[in-house]
Design a protein around this motif. Structure first.
Motif, short mmCIF file in Angstrom:
data_model
loop_
_atom_site.label_atom_id
_atom_site.label_comp_id
_atom_site.label_asym_id
_atom_site.label_seq_id
_atom_site.Cartn_x
_atom_site.Cartn_y
_atom_site.Cartn_z
N PRO B 381 32.94 43.59 7.30
CA PRO B 381 32.85 44.52 6.18
C PRO B 381 32.49 43.78 4.89
CG PRO B 381 35.13 44.13 6.76
CD PRO B 381 34.30 43.34 7.72
N VAL B 382 31.95 44.56 3.98
CA VAL B 382 31.53 44.00 2.71
C VAL B 382 32.41 44.59 1.62
CG1 VAL B 382 29.65 43.92 1.07
CG2 VAL B 382 29.18 43.67 3.49
N SER B 383 32.85 43.73 0.74
CA SER B 383 33.78 44.19 -0.29
C SER B 383 33.04 44.89 -1.42
CB SER B 383 34.54 42.98 -0.83
OG SER B 383 35.14 43.32 -2.04
N LEU B 384 33.68 45.90 -1.95
CA LEU B 384 33.12 46.58 -3.12
C LEU B 384 33.89 46.22 -4.39
CD1 LEU B 384 32.43 50.21 -1.87
CD2 LEU B 384 30.83 48.36 -2.16
N ASN B 385 34.96 45.46 -4.22
CA ASN B 385 35.74 45.00 -5.37
C ASN B 385 36.30 46.14 -6.21
OD1 ASN B 385 35.43 42.20 -4.93
ND2 ASN B 385 33.28 42.47 -5.53
N VAL B 386 36.89 47.06 -5.56
CA VAL B 386 37.62 48.10 -6.28
C VAL B 386 39.03 48.06 -5.71
CG1 VAL B 386 37.74 50.52 -6.83
CG2 VAL B 386 35.54 49.48 -6.35
N CYS B 387 39.97 47.80 -6.56
CA CYS B 387 41.30 47.60 -5.99
C CYS B 387 42.19 48.80 -6.25
CB CYS B 387 41.94 46.33 -6.55
SG CYS B 387 42.40 46.48 -8.26
N GLY B 388 43.23 48.87 -5.48
CA GLY B 388 44.29 49.84 -5.71
C GLY B 388 43.96 51.27 -5.35
N VAL B 389 42.99 51.46 -4.49
CA VAL B 389 42.65 52.84 -4.14
C VAL B 389 43.58 53.32 -3.04
CG1 VAL B 389 40.87 54.27 -3.11
CG2 VAL B 389 40.26 52.60 -4.82
N VAL B 390 44.21 54.45 -3.26
CA VAL B 390 45.13 54.98 -2.27
C VAL B 390 44.58 56.23 -1.60
CG1 VAL B 390 47.20 54.01 -3.28
CG2 VAL B 390 46.40 56.25 -4.01
N ALA B 391 43.58 56.84 -2.17
CA ALA B 391 43.03 58.02 -1.54
C ALA B 391 41.56 58.09 -1.86
CB ALA B 391 43.73 59.29 -2.02
N LEU B 392 40.79 58.46 -0.86
CA LEU B 392 39.35 58.57 -1.05
C LEU B 392 38.95 60.01 -0.80
CD1 LEU B 392 37.97 55.44 0.79
CD2 LEU B 392 37.74 55.95 -1.62
N GLY B 393 38.13 60.51 -1.66
CA GLY B 393 37.58 61.84 -1.44
C GLY B 393 36.36 61.74 -0.55
N ARG B 394 35.70 62.84 -0.38
CA ARG B 394 34.55 62.84 0.48
C ARG B 394 33.36 62.20 -0.24
NH1 ARG B 394 32.69 68.40 2.08
NH2 ARG B 394 34.93 68.78 1.97
N ALA B 395 32.59 61.44 0.50
CA ALA B 395 31.45 60.76 -0.11
C ALA B 395 30.27 61.70 -0.18
CB ALA B 395 31.09 59.53 0.70
N THR B 396 29.51 61.57 -1.22
CA THR B 396 28.30 62.37 -1.35
C THR B 396 27.17 61.47 -1.82
OG1 THR B 396 29.02 62.89 -3.57
CG2 THR B 396 29.39 64.56 -1.89
#
Lengths: 637, 901
Positions: B381-396
Motif C-alpha cells: 500500500p501507498v501512504s497518503l499521509n493523513v492521520c487520525g481518520v476514524v471513518a471514511l465516507g464513500r469515494a467519488t
C-alpha cells in the motif's frame, strides 16, 4: 414500639408498591396483548419486582413480611419465566426454597437472585419435598405452593419432564391444596377485618396450575410420540380432553392424537382428530398439513389437492390476531410453556413456498395443469419479490420438517415442464433460457463422480454441487428440445437433445461396478438421487433424439439412440415403443414385437421423478392399440 | 504540489471515538457515537442541523432515496424523515438548530441493534442475543409520514455465535469491540431499477448502487452465492462478523439460512467490491473483505485474477474456479472504502491506498516490480499521509480534477475532512513505478523523518543481529559436518583394517598402536608401566571427540581378585592428533608382586557424537586412568573402533638385570627392596631344597641344582633364523665378534629391552646367551639360549642331527617358570606362524609330528591354567590337588620333550 410501627408501615409500603406494579401491568397488559407482547415492558416489570424483592430481603424477618416476600418473589419469577429466562427464574425459586427451609435466613441481608451454590436445577426436585414438609400448613404454605407452581412452569418450559415426574404426587394435589389454602386465607383475612390490603399476584396460581396440567400432558404425549410410543402417547393425550384447557392447547392435543393414530395405522380416525383440531382452533395449520399427508398416503388425490389448497391459503394469510384477551392477563401463555423441540417438530408445518409448490405439483400431476401452471408462476413471482411472510418469524432456524425445500432452479424447471404440459411452449422456452443463462458458465468441463455410497457424508446443503448444475442445464436443454419436438421442428429438437446428451456425457462415474440402478423410490434428498436423475436425463434425451431421427427417417441413427437409451435408463415406456417402431420399420418385426410387448407390459415409474424428468406427454406418441394389432397379426402369421 | 493529496477541513465537532460513521450524498450524516447525528450540507459546507436522539447511536443508515435515515439506538431503531425535518429547519439560521427526536419516530423496538441495513423496502437489523446473531427483517411501510409505526416483522434468521472471546481477549484495550458490517450485493444484471437515477453520474464504472450497495459480475455472483439466488434476482445480504466470518443469505427466494462464505479470523471492518476502471471489456471484479488486523481477502473468479494463496473452490475440473486471494496489509485497519480498484483504508495513523486490481497486466507489472508484494498476493500500500481518520465516507470522482478521487473522512479529533487524492498518487498506488515513487509521492514531513530513520536503523540492527546468529549457526553446522567427514574416514579406515582377513602388519597400518612396558619406581614401589603410543599416519585428523581407550584384561586373575571385574578400561581423550603425530599414554600395568600375566591390551578409538553435536557444553572428559562408565555401553551416540590388540606377557614384565648389577646370588640380580616378605623367602628356600633332590637332567622342565625350576623350549634353528631373518648364518662366521650369534639374537628378540646396547646378555658364549632378570614377583630368572644339535631324539631326520636352539628358563618360582615358558612358547608360535612357509622341504611329516607335540604342550599349559583357576576362586581344591596336577604335567612334559621346528 415505634420501631415495630415503622416496620409495619414499611411492609405496608411494600405491599402498596407491589400492588401498584401489578395493577399497572394489568392495565398495560390489556392494551399490549392486542399486539405483540412487548419484551421491554416485560423486562421493565421484571426489574421492578426484582428491585422490590431486594428491598424486602434487606430487612430483618417478620412473619407477615415472609409472606409478602414470597408473593413478590412469585411476581418477579413470573416475569422471568415470561421472558424465557429459565435460569434466572430457577435461581429465584431455589433461593426462595432455601429461605423457606432455613427460617433464620429470612431477612439476612443480601442474597441476590443468583446467590445459590451449585447447579440450582439439579438439586431442585430433591429440595421441594423437605420444603413442603417444613411449611406444612403453616403461614408460609400458600406462598411456597405458589412457588411450586412456578417451578412446574420452569421445568415444563425447559422441557424437564423427568423432574415433573419426580414430584408427580405433590403436583397432582397442588391445585386442591392451593384452593383450600387460599380459601382459608381469605377466611382469615375477612375475620381479622384488617384494613391492610393483601399483596396481590400478577397471575392466578390456580389457573396457572390448570394450564400447566394440560400442557404437561401434551408435552409428555409429544415426547412419547417422538420416542416411538404412539399408543402410550395416545392414552396420555386422551387425558387432556377432560381437563380445562385453552383452545390452542386442545387443538395441539387433537393434532398429536391424530399423529398417533396415523402412526398406528388408523388414517380415518386420524383424519377425524385433525378435523376436531380444526374445529377447536380454525387456524391450526399443522392439522391441515398432517391431514394432507394422510390423504397422500391414502391416495385421495382430490382431497389432497383440496387440503393443500386450503393449507396454502392459510399460510399466505397474515398470522391470526392474538386470541382475544380476557380481563385476567397472565404473562404466562401456553406457547411459552410448550417449548419442547419434540413438540415443535411434530406440530410444525412446512413454509408457504414449499406448500405451494406441492400444491402446484399435485395439480399438474393430477390433471389440473392450468391451475398448476398458475400456481407455479405465482411461486416464481414470489421468489423474485421481497419476502411477504415468506419467512414466518422463528421458523427459519428450524429445518424444514419433512423434506428439503426445493431449489430455485428446480422450481424453474418444474414450472417450465408444467408450461410445456399446458401447451405454452414459448413460455417454457423462456424459463429454460433463464436457467441456462444462470448455469451454462458454471458448467464443469468434466465431472468425475465417485461411488454414491461414498458420498453420503457429503455436505447436503452445498449450494453449488456441480452435478446439480449439470442436471439443471441438461434438463433445461431437454425441455427446450421437447418444446421443439412439440412444434415438430425435428432439426432444432435434435440440436437441443444433442446438447443435453453432450452435457450428460461430461459426467463420468468412477465406480467399477455396474451402472447405477434404474431410478426408483423417492428422489429427493437421497445420495445417489442426482446420479439416477442424470441417468434418466440421458435416457430421455437419447430417446427423444431417437424419436426425432425416426421422424426424419434416419432410422439407423434412431435405432442407435433408442437402443442406447434403453441401455442407459431401462424402463422408459416411450423409448421402448419407439424402439419397436424403428425395428418394425427396419423389417425386424420379431424383435419389434417383443420390444412392444415388454414396453406395453411395463409400468411407468415416472411418479417419483421430478416433473421435468418425466416422459413428455407432448411428444409424438404411438397408439398402443395399433401396436397390439400389429403384434397380433405377426403372431397369427 | 501535484502529487500530494489535499485535505480540507470542513467542520469540527467534539472528540470522536473510534466508532463513527459517515453516510450520505449531498447531505452527510455524521454519527460520532454519541446521541447526536450531525447533518452536514456538502455544497453549503455547513452543519444544517443536529438531531438529538434519546440514546447513543450505534448505527446509522440512509434510505435509497435519501428521505429516511434509520438510527439504531440502545433499545430501539428510529426512522427520521428528512423532508419533514427540513421543513422544520428555519432557513438561513446561522447557528445550527438542534432537533430532538422523540419516540414518535420510533420504528422498531429492538434492543442492542449492532447493525442496520436498508434494502429497498426491507429493513434488516442485526442483534446478538444470547448465543445467536439474529437478522431480523422488517418491511418498511410505503409511506413514512409522521410516525414510523407500521414496520412489519417479516422473519428472523439466526446464526450461532462462535467463540466470542476470539477478538476480545488480546486487543480489546487497543481496539474496541467491532460491530458487524452489513452490506448488500446485487448481481450487476439484476440492478434494482430505482437506484439508477440517484447514483452519481461522475463515476464512469461505479460498483455501487445509490444506497451504497455494490454490484458483482453475474458469473462471480453465481459462483459465490449460487444459481438459486441469481435466478431469484435476489440481493444478497453480506455480513462480516467480529469473529471474522463472512456470511451471507439471499434476501428473496426460498427460505434459506445464513451460510458462511469465508473466515478472516479477525474482525471484519469493511466489505466491498472492486472493478477495473474504464476498461472495455471490464476486468473481473472481486469481492473484497478487510479484517481489522490488516488481512485482506479478495474473492474472484480464478484463472485471470491475481495469484497468491489461491484456494480454489473448484466446482468441477476445467471451469474457472472460485479463488480466494488472501494477503496482509499493515494494520490495524479502522475503516475503509473502495473506489474503482483501489482500497483506501485508515490505520488511525495514516490513510493508505492499496491497489486491488487483479488483471493480467497488473500481474505482469507486479512481477516486473518484483519484491514489492506485501503478504502473498497483494502489492504494497501507498501512504497518503493523513492521520487520525476514524471513518471514511464513500469515494467519488470529482469533476474538477480529472482522475482525482475525493472522499469524506472523519478524524479522531472531530474534524470532517474532505480528502482529495490526485490521480498521480492513486496511480502510484496502482503502478508503483520507480519514478512515481520518487517524484510524485508526497515526501515525509520533517518531523517524521527522524523517527523513520530511527526505525530503519533499529530494523537494520535487528536484521544484523539475526544474520549474525544465523551465520554462527551455519558455521558451527559446517564445522560439525567437516568433523563428521573426518570421523567417517577414520572409521572406514579402522573398520576396513579390522575386517580384512589378512591383517596388515602393524607397521603398515595408517593408525596403529604400539606398546612398551617398563618398570619404574614410584613412591618406593616398583611399578610396571605400559606405554601405549597411538600413531596416526593417515591423512586425517583425530579431533576432539575421539577418545583413546585401553582395555586391560588379564588372562588369569591373581588370587583374591577373581570376584571382581577383571578387566580395566582406561580412556584418554584426544585433543588433536594430526597426521603423522603420536599420542602417548602411560598407564600402570602391575606392581611388583603382581603376577597376573599375560595381560591382553585392547586399544580402541571411541567417538562420542554427543560431544560433537553439543559443543557448547562439553561433557567433562573422562579423566585419564579412570574408566569411563559410559564407554562400554556405546550408548548415547558413541561408537568404538578397535585399533589393535596386544599382549603383555611375562617376558615383557621381566626386569632385566644390567651387567653392572650385583651378581652375588649365582648371577641372579638381587631382590630389590623389602617387597619380598620373609615367609615367602623361607618357603622359597624350602622349595629349592626340596626340588633339588629330585633333579633330573633329561626333562624339559627340571629343577636346577642352583635353585628353582627350569623349562626348556627347543626350536629348530633353521626355522627360527628364517623367521627372525637372521642372516648371520652365511654372511658372518658363527660366534665371531661383532655379529651376534643366533642365540643372542633370539634373546634380543625375546627381551628387546635387554638389547645389545643394554647389555642384557651377560654371557656371550659361542653357542648360547644368557640373560638374567627378575620376574615381577621379585624372583631371579635366567633365560638361556643355546644352539644344540639334536639327533638322538628318535626322530628321523634327513641329514643327521637337527640343529636346534634351546631356550632355557630358570627360576626358583614354579609359577614364574611356567609363565615365562608360556610366554616364550607363545612368542615362538606367533613368530613361526607369521614367518613365510618355506620350510616344507625340511620334511613335512616331521614338522607335522612336531606340531602335534606343540599342541600337546599347549594342552598341558591349558591344564596348568585350569589348575590355577579353581585355586583362585577359593573353592575346595586343595593345594595338594593342585600339586598333584602340576606333578602329572611335569611328568608328561618330561616324557615328551618338545622341539619346535
Amino acid at each position: 414500639m415505634a420501631d415495630l410501627e415503622s416496620q409495619r408501615s414499611l411492609s405496608g409500603l411494600w405491599v402498596l408498591g407491589n400492588n401498584q406494579l401489578v395493577d399497572e401491568w394489568k392495565r398495560q397488559g390489556v392494551q399490549l396483548f392486542s399486539r405483540d407482547p412487548d419484551p421491554s415492558r416485560l423486562k421493565q416489570r421484571s426489574a421492578d419486582f426484582h428491585k422490590l424483592l431486594l428491598k424486602i430481603q434487606g430487612v430483618p424477618p417478620a412473619p407477615d413480611r415472609s409472606q409478602l416476600e414470597l408473593v413478590v418473589r412469585f411476581n418477579a419469577c413470573v416475569f422471568s419465566v415470561a421472558q424465557a429466562q429459565t435460569e434466572r427464574a430457577q435461581a429465584l425459586l431455589t433461593e426462595g426454597l432455601h429461605r423457606v427451609l432455613t427460617p433464620s435466613a429470612l431477612g439476612v441481608a443480601g442474597g441476590t437472585c443468583g446467590g445459590t451454590t451449585g447447579d440450582p436445577s439439579s438439586e431442585a426436585p430433591s429440595l421441594w419435598g423437605p420444603a413442603l414438609r417444613a411449611v406444612a400448613d403453616g403461614p408460609l404454605a400458600v406462598g411456597t405452593l405458589r412457588l411450586l407452581c412456578l417451578q412446574w412452569a420452569v421445568w415444563l418450559s425447559s422441557n424437564r419432564l423427568t423432574h415433573i415426574q419426580e414430584l408427580r404426587g405433590e403436583l397432582s394435589s397442588l391445585s386442591d391444596r392451593l384452593s383450600a389454602l387460599e380459601e382459608e386465607e381469605e377466611r382469615k383475612r375477612s375475620l381479622s377485618a384488617s384494613d391492610h390490603e393483601p399483596p396481590r399476584l400478577v397471575a392466578d396460581p390456580l389457573r396457572l396450575t390448570e394450564l400447566l396440567d394440560v400442557c404437561t400432558v401434551v408435552a409428555r404425549g409429544a415426547e412419547w410420540l417422538s420416542d416411538g410410543r404412539p399408543s402410550d402417547a395416545l392414552s396420555e393425550l386422551q387425558r387432556a380432553f377432560s381437563l380445562p384447557a385453552p383452545r390452542d392447547v386442545l387443538a395441539q392435543a387433537h393434532v398429536l392424537s391424530g399423529r398417533c393414530l396415523a402412526d398406528t395405522g388408523r388414517p380415518q380416525m386420524a383424519l377425524l382428530c385433525f378435523m376436531r383440531a380444526m374445529e377447536t382452533e380454525p387456524h391450526c395449520v399443522s392439522a391441515l398439513y398432517h391431514s394432507t399427508e394422510v390423504y397422500r398416503q391414502l391416495g385421495n388425490v382430490t382431497a389432497l389437492v383440496e387440503g393443500l389448497r386450503l393449507l396454502n391459503t392459510a399460510l399466505r394469510l397474515p398470522p391470526p390476531a392474538a386470541p382475544s384477551m380476557t380481563a385476567e392477563v397472565s404473562p404466562l401463555s401456553a406457547p411459552l410453556l410448550l417449548g419442547s423441540p419434540a413438540l415443535g417438530s411434530l406440530l410444525s408445518a412446512p413454509p408457504a413456498p414449499s406448500v405451494q409448490r406441492r400444491l402446484a405439483l399435485s395439480c399438474v400431476l393430477h390433471g389440473r395443469v392450468a391451475e398448476g401452471v398458475e400456481l407455479y408462476l405465482d411461486l416464481l413471482a414470489d421468489l423474485q419479490s421481497d419476502p411477504q411472510h415468506a419467512v414466518p418469524p422463528g421458523s427459519v432456524q428450524a429445518p424444514p420438517p419433512v423434506q428439503a425445500s426445493p431449489r430455485g432452479a428446480e422450481l424453474y424447471l418444474e414450472a417450465a415442464a408444467a408450461l410445456l404440459l399446458a401447451g405454452r411452449g414459448p413460455d417454457c422456452w423462456a424459463l429454460c433460457d433463464e436457467v441456462l443463462s444462470a448455469t451454462l458458465d458454471l458448467l464443469p468441463q468434466r465431472l468425475t463422480l465417485g461411488d454414491p455410497s461414498e458420498d453420503q457424508d457429503r455436505d447436503q446443503d452445498r449450494d453449488q454441487d456441480p452435478l446439480d448444475v449439470v442436471l439443471w442445464a441438461g434438463s433445461a436443454h431437454l425441455l427446450q428440445a421437447h418444446c421443439q419436438a412439440a412444434l415438430e421442428d425435428w432439426k432444432q429438437a435434435v440440436t437441443c437433445y444433442t446438447r443435453c446428451i453432450n452435457l450428460t456425457g461430461k459426467v463420468c462415474f468412477k465406480t467399477h461396478g455396474p451402472p447405477p440402478p434404474p431410478p426408483s423410490g423417492d428422489l429427493s434428498g437421497r445420495p445417489g438421487a442426482g446420479l439416477r436423475s442424470l441417468q434418466t436425463l440421458k435416457g430421455l434425451s437419447l430417446a427423444g433424439r431417437g424419436v426425432c431421427f425416426t421422424q426424419r427417417d434416419q432410422l439407423r441413427e434412431a435405432l442407435g439412440d433408442l437402443q442406447l437409451s434403453a441401455l442407459v435408463s431401462p424402463g422408459g415406456v416411450g423409448a421402448g415403443l419407439w424402439l419397436g417402431e424403428v425395428l418394425w420399420r427396419l423389417d425386424r418385426r420379431r424383435e419389434a414385437a417383443s420390444c412392444w410387448e415388454r414396453s406395453l407390459a411395463a409400468e411407468s415409474p415416472a411418479e417419483t421423478l421430478p416433473l421435468y424428468l418425466q416422459e413428455p406427454r407432448s411428444s409424438p406418441s404411438l397408439d398402443p392399440r395399433v401396436l397390439r394389432s400389429r403384434v397380433q397379426s405377426l403372431t397369427q402369421t | 504540489m501535484e502529487g500530494r493529496c489535499a485535505v480540507e477541513t470542513w467542520a469540527k465537532f467534539g472528540n470522536v471515538p473510534s466508532t463513527a460513521k459517515v453516510t450520505g450524498g449531498t447531505l452527510v450524516f455524521i454519527c460520532d457515537g454519541s446521541d447526536e447525528v450531525n447533518i452536514f450540507h456538502i455544497e453549503e459546507k455547513r452543519i444544517m442541523t443536529t438531531l438529538q436522539f434519546p440514546g447513543p447511536i450505534c448505527y446509522l443508515v440512509q434510505s435509497e432515496d435519501k428521505h429516511l435515515i434509520y438510527a439504531a439506538c440502545e433499545s430501539a431503531v428510529y426512522c427520521v424523515n428528512i423532508h419533514i425535518l427540513k421543513s422544520r429547519i428555519p432557513t438561513g439560521s446561522a447557528p445550527a438548530p438542534s432537533l430532538s427526536i422523540s419516540s414518535d419516530w420510533l420504528a422498531v423496538r429492538e434492543e442492542r441493534v449492532c447493525s442496520l441495513l436498508l434494502v429497498g423496502s426491507i429493513l434488516l437489523t442485526l442483534t446478538q442475543k444470547g448465543g445467536l446473531w439474529q437478522f431480523t427483517l422488517y418491511k418498511v411501510p410505503a409511506s413514512v409520514e409522521s410516525s414510523a409505526s407500521g414496520h412489519e416483522k417479516l422473519g428472523v434468521l439466526e446464526l450461532p455465535v462462535v467463540s466470542p472471546g476470539l477478538y476480545e481477549d488480546g486487543d480489546q484495550r487497543r481496539t474496541p469491540a467491532r460491530k458487524p458490517v452489513l452490506n448488500c450485493v446485487h448481481s450487476s444484471d439484476a440492478v434494482p431499477t430505482s437506484s439508477s437515477s440517484s447514483s452519481s453520474p461522475s463515476s464512469p464504472s461505479h460498483t455501487l448502487t445509490g444506497d451504497g450497495h455494490f454490484l458483482l459480475e453475474p458469473l462471480l455472483f453465481r459462483m459465490i452465492f449460487g444459481v438459486d439466488a441469481a435466478l431469484a434476482k435476489s440481493p444478497i445480504i453480506l455480513c462480516g462478523l467480529p469473529d471474522g466470518r463472512l456470511c451471507f443469505f439471499p434476501l428473496r427466494g426460498l427460505p434459506s439460512r445464513v451460510r458462511v462464505l469465508h473466515s478472516l479470523e479477525q474482525p471484519i471492518v469493511f466489505i466491498g467490491s472492486t472493478v477495473a476502471m474504464g476498461t472495455d471489456p471490464p476486468l473481473p471484479q472481486s469481492l473484497v473483505a478487510v479484517g481489522g488486523l490488516g488481512r485482506v481477502v479478495l474473492i474472484h473468479t480464478g484463472g485471470t485474477a491475481a495469484t497468491g494463496t489461491t484456494a480454489a473452490l473448484a466446482s468441477g475440473a476445467g471451469q474457472k474456479p472460485l479463488a480466494f486471494t488472501e494477503g496482509c496489509v499493515p494494520g490495524p485497519v479502522v475503516c475503509g472504502c473502495v473506489e474503482g480498484r483501489r482500497l483506501y483504508y485508515s490505520t488511525h495513523s495514516d490513510v493508505l491506498v492499496l491497489d486491488l486490481s487483479g488483471g493480467p497486466e497488473q500481474q505482469g507489472a507486479t512481477a516486473l516490480r518484483g519484491g514489492e508484494d506485501v503478504g502473498d498476493g497483494l502489492p504494497s500500500p501507498v501512504s497518503l499521509n493523513v492521520c487520525g481518520v476514524v471513518a471514511l465516507g464513500r469515494a467519488t470522482h470529482t469533476a474538477a480534477a480529472a482522475g482525482a478521487v475525493q472522499f469524506l473522512a472523519l478524524s479522531a479529533r472531530g474534524r470532517l475532512q474532505s480528502i482529495t487524492v490526485p490521480k498521480a498518487a492513486a496511480a502510484a498506488a496502482a503502478g508503483g513505478g520507480e519514478e512515481a515513487q520518487g517524484r510524485e509521492l508526497p515526501s515525509l514531513p520533517s518531523s517524521q523523518v527522524g523517527q523513520r530513520i530511527k526505525d530503519l536503523l533499529s530494523a537494520i540492527g535487528d536484521v544484523c543481529e539475526r544474520a549474525t546468529v544465523l551465520k554462527a549457526s551455519i558455521h558451527s553446522k559446517t564445522e560439525v559436518l567437516r568433523q563428521l567427514n573426518q570421523v567417517l574416514h577414520i572409521s572406514s579406515l579402522l573398520l576396513s583394517d579390522h575386517n580384512k582377513e589378512d591383517h596388515l602388519p602393524v607397521q603398515k597400518r595408517p593408525i596403529r598402536c604400539q606398546t612398551l612396558s617398563q618398570w619404574s619406581r614410584v613412591l618406593q614401589r616398583d611399578t610396571l608401566n605400559l606405554t601405549c603410543v597411538l600413531q596416526n599416519t593417515s591423512p586425517y585428523v583425530l579431533e576432539q571427540g575421539w577418545t583413546f581407550c585401553v582395555t586391560l584384561q588379564p588372562l588369569s586373575h591373581p588370587l583374591g581378585e577373581a570376584g571382581e571385574g577383571s578387566s580395566r578400561t582406561l580412556s584418554f581423550p584426544i585433543l588433536d592428533l594430526r597426521p603423522g603425530g603420536e599420542f602417548e599414554v602411560s598407564l600402570p600395568l602391575a606392581t611388583a608382586g603382581d603376577t597376573s600375566f599375560p595381560v591382553t591390551v585392547r586399544c580402541s578409538l571411541v567417538f562420542m557424537l554427543a560431544r560433537l553435536l553439543a559443543e557448547e557444553k562439553p561433557a567433562a572428559p573422562p579423566a585419564g586412568g579412570h574408566p569411563d562408565p559410559s564407554l562400554p555401553g556405546l550408548g548415547g551416540g558413541c561408537f568404538s573402533l578397535p585399533v589393535d590388540t596386544l599382549t603383555v606377557d611375562w617376558l615383557d614384565a621381566l626386569r632385566v638385570c644390567k651387567p653392572g648389577d650385583g651378581n652375588k646370588d649365582g648371577g641372579f640380580p638381587p631382590t630389590e627392596g623389602a617387597s619380598v616378605d620373609p615367609l615367602q623367602a623361607f618357603l622359597d628356600v624350602r622349595e629349592v631344597v626340596g626340588r633339588g633332590r629330585s633333579g633330573d637332567t633329561g626333562g624339559a622342565l627340571r629343577s636346577k641344582a642352583g635353585g628353582g625350576h627350569s623349562a626348556c623350549v627347543r626350536v629348530c634353528q633353521q626355522s627360527l633364523s628364517a623367521a627372525l631373518e637372521w642372516a648371520a648364518a652365511g654372511a658372518a662366521p658363527r660366534g665371531s665378534e661383532g655379529a651376534p650369534s643366533l642365540s643372542s639374537a633370539v634373546l634380543d628378540w625375546l627381551l628387546p629391552s635387554s638389547g645389545p646396547g643394554g647389555g642384557g646378555t651377560s654371557t656371550r658364549a659361542v653357542d648360547d646367551a644368557v640373560v638374567s632378570a627378575r620376574c615381577p614377583g621379585g624372583r631371579p630368572v635366567r633365560l638361556t639360549a643355546k644352539e644344540v644339535t639334536v639327533g638322538e631324539q628318535g626322530v628321523e631326520t634327513g641329514g643327521g642331527g637337527l640343529k636346534t636352539v634351546e631356550i632355557w628358563v630358570e627360576c626358583p618360582s614354579m609359577a614364574s617358570v611356567c609363565g615365562l615358558h608360556h610366554a616364550v612358547l607363545g612368542r615362538v608360535q606367533t613368530l613361526l606362524q607369521r614367518a613365510p612357509e618355506n620350510r616344507a622341504s625340511a620334511g613335512g611329516i616331521q614338522s607335522a609330528v612336531l606340531r602335534q607335540a606343540i599342541q600337546k604342550a599347549e594342552a598341558v599349559l591349558q591344564r596348568i591354567q585350569e589348575s590355577r583357576v579353581p585355586e583362585g576362586s577359593g573353592g575346595d581344591f586343595t593345594r595338594e590337588k593342585m600339586n598333584q596336577s602340576l606333578l602329572s604335567i611335569y611328568h608328561e612334559l618330561r616324557d615328551n620333550p618338545l622341539l619346535i621346528v
